[in-house]
Motif scaffolding. Structure first.
Motif, mmCIF file in Angstrom:
data_model
loop_
_atom_site.group_PDB
_atom_site.id
_atom_site.type_symbol
_atom_site.label_atom_id
_atom_site.label_comp_id
_atom_site.label_asym_id
_atom_site.label_seq_id
_atom_site.Cartn_x
_atom_site.Cartn_y
_atom_site.Cartn_z
ATOM 1 N N ALA A 176 0.751 -1.298 -0.038
ATOM 2 C CA ALA A 176 -0.009 -0.039 -0.023
ATOM 3 C C ALA A 176 0.996 1.115 0.062
ATOM 4 O O ALA A 176 0.562 1.954 -0.755
ATOM 5 C CB ALA A 176 -1.039 -0.139 1.258
ATOM 6 N N ILE A 177 2.087 1.257 0.804
ATOM 7 C CA ILE A 177 2.906 2.704 0.717
ATOM 8 C C ILE A 177 3.403 2.606 -0.470
ATOM 9 O O ILE A 177 3.660 3.584 -0.831
ATOM 10 C CB ILE A 177 3.929 2.149 1.891
ATOM 11 N N SER A 178 3.761 1.368 -1.130
ATOM 12 C CA SER A 178 4.403 1.315 -2.403
ATOM 13 C C SER A 178 3.554 2.014 -3.432
ATOM 14 O O SER A 178 3.902 2.959 -4.361
ATOM 15 C CB SER A 178 5.006 -0.001 -2.866
ATOM 16 N N ASN A 179 2.142 1.831 -3.237
ATOM 17 C CA ASN A 179 1.249 2.201 -4.165
ATOM 18 C C ASN A 179 0.890 3.929 -3.955
ATOM 19 O O ASN A 179 0.258 4.431 -4.941
ATOM 20 C CB ASN A 179 -0.184 1.792 -4.011
ATOM 21 N N PHE A 180 1.272 4.380 -2.841
ATOM 22 C CA PHE A 180 0.872 5.974 -2.389
ATOM 23 C C PHE A 180 1.654 6.730 -3.599
ATOM 24 O O PHE A 180 2.758 6.701 -3.926
ATOM 25 C CB PHE A 180 1.333 6.276 -1.074
ATOM 26 N N ASN A 181 0.616 7.885 -4.032
ATOM 27 C CA ASN A 181 1.148 8.700 -4.994
ATOM 28 C C ASN A 181 0.312 9.983 -4.835
ATOM 29 O O ASN A 181 -0.815 9.800 -4.923
ATOM 30 C CB ASN A 181 0.901 8.030 -6.223
ATOM 31 N N VAL A 182 1.048 11.137 -4.638
ATOM 32 C CA VAL A 182 0.367 12.513 -4.761
ATOM 33 C C VAL A 182 1.287 13.301 -5.392
ATOM 34 O O VAL A 182 2.511 13.068 -5.833
ATOM 35 C CB VAL A 182 0.147 12.884 -3.330
ATOM 36 N N SER A 183 0.564 14.393 -6.166
ATOM 37 C CA SER A 183 1.531 15.306 -6.824
ATOM 38 C C SER A 183 1.891 16.682 -6.217
ATOM 39 O O SER A 183 1.508 16.959 -4.904
ATOM 40 C CB SER A 183 0.583 15.757 -8.179
ATOM 41 N N ASN A 184 2.714 17.442 -6.669
ATOM 42 C CA ASN A 184 3.441 18.609 -5.999
ATOM 43 C C ASN A 184 2.128 19.526 -5.899
ATOM 44 O O ASN A 184 1.922 20.269 -5.025
ATOM 45 C CB ASN A 184 4.458 19.270 -6.933
ATOM 46 N N ASN A 221 -11.107 11.911 -2.604
ATOM 47 C CA ASN A 221 -10.085 10.735 -3.317
ATOM 48 C C ASN A 221 -10.485 9.395 -3.013
ATOM 49 O O ASN A 221 -9.282 8.544 -3.024
ATOM 50 C CB ASN A 221 -8.708 11.181 -3.189
ATOM 51 N N LYS A 222 -11.523 9.083 -2.249
ATOM 52 C CA LYS A 222 -11.636 7.718 -1.795
ATOM 53 C C LYS A 222 -11.302 6.404 -2.974
ATOM 54 O O LYS A 222 -10.824 5.749 -2.735
ATOM 55 C CB LYS A 222 -13.208 7.551 -1.350
ATOM 56 N N ASP A 223 -11.889 6.474 -4.032
ATOM 57 C CA ASP A 223 -11.568 5.675 -4.888
ATOM 58 C C ASP A 223 -10.176 5.345 -5.347
ATOM 59 O O ASP A 223 -9.422 4.252 -5.380
ATOM 60 C CB ASP A 223 -12.273 6.098 -6.399
ATOM 61 N N ARG A 224 -9.447 6.520 -5.218
ATOM 62 C CA ARG A 224 -7.971 6.513 -5.461
ATOM 63 C C ARG A 224 -7.156 5.643 -4.389
ATOM 64 O O ARG A 224 -6.251 4.881 -4.651
ATOM 65 C CB ARG A 224 -7.474 7.769 -5.566
ATOM 66 N N TRP A 225 -7.465 6.041 -3.019
ATOM 67 C CA TRP A 225 -6.802 5.476 -2.058
ATOM 68 C C TRP A 225 -7.149 4.009 -1.547
ATOM 69 O O TRP A 225 -6.346 3.101 -1.011
ATOM 70 C CB TRP A 225 -6.956 6.406 -0.704
ATOM 71 N N VAL A 226 -8.403 3.812 -2.133
ATOM 72 C CA VAL A 226 -8.810 2.486 -1.699
ATOM 73 C C VAL A 226 -8.116 1.417 -2.808
ATOM 74 O O VAL A 226 -7.812 0.321 -2.374
ATOM 75 C CB VAL A 226 -10.406 2.166 -2.115
ATOM 76 N N SER A 227 -7.818 2.002 -3.999
ATOM 77 C CA SER A 227 -7.082 1.052 -4.903
ATOM 78 C C SER A 227 -5.591 1.025 -4.282
ATOM 79 O O SER A 227 -5.054 -0.148 -4.494
ATOM 80 C CB SER A 227 -6.660 1.879 -6.260
ATOM 81 N N TRP A 228 -5.122 1.726 -3.422
ATOM 82 C CA TRP A 228 -3.778 1.470 -2.769
ATOM 83 C C TRP A 228 -3.822 0.140 -1.947
ATOM 84 O O TRP A 228 -2.744 -0.224 -1.657
ATOM 85 C CB TRP A 228 -3.358 2.724 -2.052
ATOM 86 N N ILE A 229 -4.851 0.054 -1.326
ATOM 87 C CA ILE A 229 -5.090 -1.205 -0.360
ATOM 88 C C ILE A 229 -5.720 -2.392 -0.724
ATOM 89 O O ILE A 229 -6.055 -3.248 -0.041
ATOM 90 C CB ILE A 229 -5.683 -0.451 1.212
ATOM 91 N N LYS A 230 -5.883 -2.343 -2.101
ATOM 92 C CA LYS A 230 -6.481 -3.548 -2.659
ATOM 93 C C LYS A 230 -5.493 -4.780 -2.730
ATOM 94 O O LYS A 230 -4.233 -4.482 -2.913
ATOM 95 C CB LYS A 230 -7.179 -3.286 -3.899
#
Length: 313
Positions: free
Chosen positions: A268-276, A304-313
């Motif tokens: 999940a941490i590897s999947n984390f991604n945010v922009s400047n 951003n629920k759909d986005r962060w839920v994808s991190w933990i799938k």
């Protein structure tokens, strides 16, 4: 990099998300470090709260930016969400070489940290942003405490950055004075900017300040790893650090045992991604609008629920 430290972070959120990771591998706390600037605390809180939604037990631990690597090597600390290419790369590489720390990839943010001046200083110091202009006009940046030397207002000492070494290597008539905190750094910038007073200081992105204030980063000789390591490389053949700071990704790192004990969390941490852009907007809400980190993070998670839920799938 940086602002007020919150000693504990307690968000109570119910998102209706069933544990996205079928089985949490261990309920022992995952210890994620927080530092002394708003952006890092925001980044860390987003990741920590997402992991909580997956069922993990998260503990936020305040730690020194560079000294934290000792704890990451031993496993007393587990995750650091922001290691800046500009100031943390050497410490990160050394820790990874031990085999006890691993990179979990880029955060999506790109780091810029360098000397910065307001545009109104160009009249008093012609030739800026070229660094060589500072050789002829250091005195216009002087203060009562540094005269006749110019004053460079650096970040807190814990940020690193080799500014003292850079001043010496480039033979600049400046004294480095470190701000005690991130808040003090930007308070002094605000005061000087309003008065059109002389100032040159450490500024960084992602952050709201480069957008709010008109100014430029100093153009030092281009960074290279050799410039930092070999005195014969660069404009001064007798000194290292005779170049600017590097730019590049903001990295996520972890104790090497994380992926064995909590493999789902490591992914999940590897999947984390945010922009400047996203991070600068959130920092602005905290630093300029006075919103709490908790409120800002909750707003981002809600949007951003759909986005962060994808991190933990």
């Amino acid at each position: 990099m940086k602002y007020s430290v919150i000693p504990s972070i307690a968000l109570v959120m119910t998102w209706g998300v069933s544990s996205a990771i079928a089985e949490v591998e261990s309920l022992d706390p995952i210890k994620i470090t927080t530092h002394d600037w708003s952006g890092q605390i925001i980044t860390t809180t987003i990741m920590g709260e997402v992991l909580k939604q997956a069922g993990y037990n998260i503990e936020y631990v305040q730690a020194d930016y560079i000294a934290q690597f000792a704890g990451l090597k031993t496993g007393d600390l587990h995750v650091a969400m922001e290691i800046w290419e500009t100031t943390g790369r050497e410490a990160m590489d050394e820790a990874i070489e031990t085999g006890n720390v691993v990179s979990l990839g880029e955060s999506g943010m790109i780091a810029i940290e360098e000397w910065w001046y307001p545009s109104y200083m160009e009249e008093a110091c012609p030739g800026l942003p070229n660094w060589e202009a500072l050789k002829d006009c250091a005195d216009v940046f002087s203060t009562a405490e540094t005269a006749p030397l110019g004053r460079y207002l650096g970040g807190p000492v814990t940020w690193g950055g080799f500014d003292e070494e850079r001043v010496e290597a480039l033979e600049l008539d400046f004294e480095v004075v470190h701000a005690g905190t991130d808040a003090a750094l930007f308070a002094e910038l605000e005061s000087a900017y309003q008065r059109k007073a002389p100032i040159i200081l450490w500024l960084y992105e992602p952050h709201w300040a480069p957008a709010k204030y008109e100014g430029k980063f100093i153009e030092f000789p281009s960074y290279s790893a050799a410039c930092y390591q070999d005195a014969t490389i660069g404009v001064n053949p007798s000194a290292a650090y005779d170049c600017g700071k590097p730019t590049g990704p903001i990295w996520k790192v972890a104790w090497a045992g994380l992926s064995q004990k909590w493999p789902g969390a490591a992914q999940a941490i590897s999947n984390f991604n945010v922009s400047n852009t996203e991070m600068s907007a959130m920092i602005s809400k905290v630093d300029l609008e006075g919103q709490s980190v908790e409120v800002v993070v909750e707003g981002w998670l809600s949007a951003n629920k759909d986005r962060w839920v994808s991190w933990i799938k």
